[in-house]
Design a protein around this motif. Sequence first.
Motif: not given
Length: 604
Positions: A522-538
């Motif tokens: 059996l194989t358990w897999t969890v994958h996540g991605q996150l893209n954050v708007d830098p906001g004031p750091l631009k």
Amino acid sequence: MKPRATVLVLFAVVPIAAFAQSTQRASPQAPSVGTPATQTATSAQSEPSAAKLLSETMSLDIDTASYYELLAWCRRVGLPDTGSKTDLQRRLRAFYKLPAEKSSAGAKPKTRVITIRSADTTEYFTIEKIGQKYIRLSGGVTLKMYDPATNSTHTITADTILFNQSEKTITATGHLEYDLTGKGKTEVFRGESLTFNVDSWAGIFFNGISESQKTVNGNKVTYFYSGTTIRRSAKDVVTLSSGTITSSDSLEPDFKVTATRIWVLAPGEWALKNAVLYVGRVPLLYLPFFFYPGDNLVFNPSFGYRPEEGYFLQTTTYLIGKKKESGGSLSFLQVAEDSDETYNEEVRGLFLHKETGSETKPTPTPYNAETSYIKIMADIYSRLGVFGGIAGEMDDWGLVKQLDFEIDAARSRDIYIDPITGAYSQFWEQPDGSYASDWNESDLFGSTLPLRYGMNFKLNAGNSVALVTASIPYYSDPYFVRDFGRREESVDWSSLLGVNQNESVEPSGETTDPASLLLSTLTWTVHGQLNVDPGPLKPYVTTASVTSADFAMYWNTQYVGAGGVQGAGVPGLDPTLPNYVPPEYRSDFFEPGQQFFYPNNYIF
């Protein structure tokens, strides 16, 4: 006689006006004195309420009377008895001075077009004795009729066609071929003769063969119907006398069904009387009467037999969505199945009734109604035990692109085999001479359960900011899917009758080889991605993201056994313990708890 007609187009409004005979209206006088109608009408003149009652009941009598009742009624009061049922009703309404039947608001007249494509001769004549007018077409006749009400085209090719203008019937004889095209399918009839009514398309065919194409498992299948007579009623009920149905186009069909009567009653609904199923020339099964309902049962049963598990009944009830239609290898048994038509369905008792008279109106849902479903499963096996579960798939459900889940539980027992006779049994002889079943158990978080279980979870959700995918399966033992994963939601007639040449293939094309369903890992897999708007750091930081956050766990299987010895300390497997079962008496369905899953490694 007239020379050959090339193209003659006749327009008709139901009833067909161009062909209709002008009807002489009877004198507007009451029936002869002494008849019930006269007596009632006379007494009603002094009582308005009685007159109203007479009007209402008389109108109802005319609306509900059959054609032959209307015919006798018209003759009794001295009215002409020619024409269709609608014509007779109209005359009786006028005779009793009743209001005309109300038509649907805004309804448009249904115009039918009849085109005579070719004919060597055309003859018009009248039989004065019965007051009926005829048109006779002879020599290479081709007649085409279009019905806008059903968007269908009827084409008749014959040596002779006789049209009765008064009765509005057509009779065709000699080298006859009749094609009906509409609703994405074509039916072809060839035979000696046919007679039908141009108002209702009801008719009778003599000594002919009919062909119809249907789609089974994505493939076009041609069905051949034959009978001494084939009757089609105004409500599309087809009756075959001394009929034969097959989907094999060879002179000696591989499969066929013969019956003294065959009824095609409704979409997907048919019946047989004195039916015999032939495989080649061999009669395989006789049924004095068989009825196949067009309405599906709510719980979608499937039954059958397997050597080790025994007889079984599998049921599937859909809370959301509906089952996918599939056909077996005996495709001709789907003689009356629907093609691409869809119907509204409503629950009536244990059945989902198709509302054929209503337009299909899909109900708006927050998910993809075409592919999403939630179903409850409940199965029973005569030897193996019982199984239950819930499964579903929700697609395009807000942020959830796809969610698959299944949670199952089963109560099963060991199955034994007699090495001499090869017979299977769920009972084992005890030391005292009695017989008993050994019910299986499982372990969950260190606790012993009297059930076996399985679960599977898959998720794909997110948007442009965050994305999560996961797959988490788990089972009490490696044999769970093999024992309870081979399920059907309809009866596989070919396997049930023992005529399926390849029993390892289901109608849907999926493998049913039990060995292929054994689990070793059996194989358990969890994958996540996150893209954050830098906001004031631009503009110093243009993007901020976690491109991959992964977790994986890998499970292997291990045999049970104390001290690393396989089977040690396990009843039935350890020869030093009571009720030991020698290997030659163990079937494939014996002691599923002898193996279990354990986590081998994980990556984070």
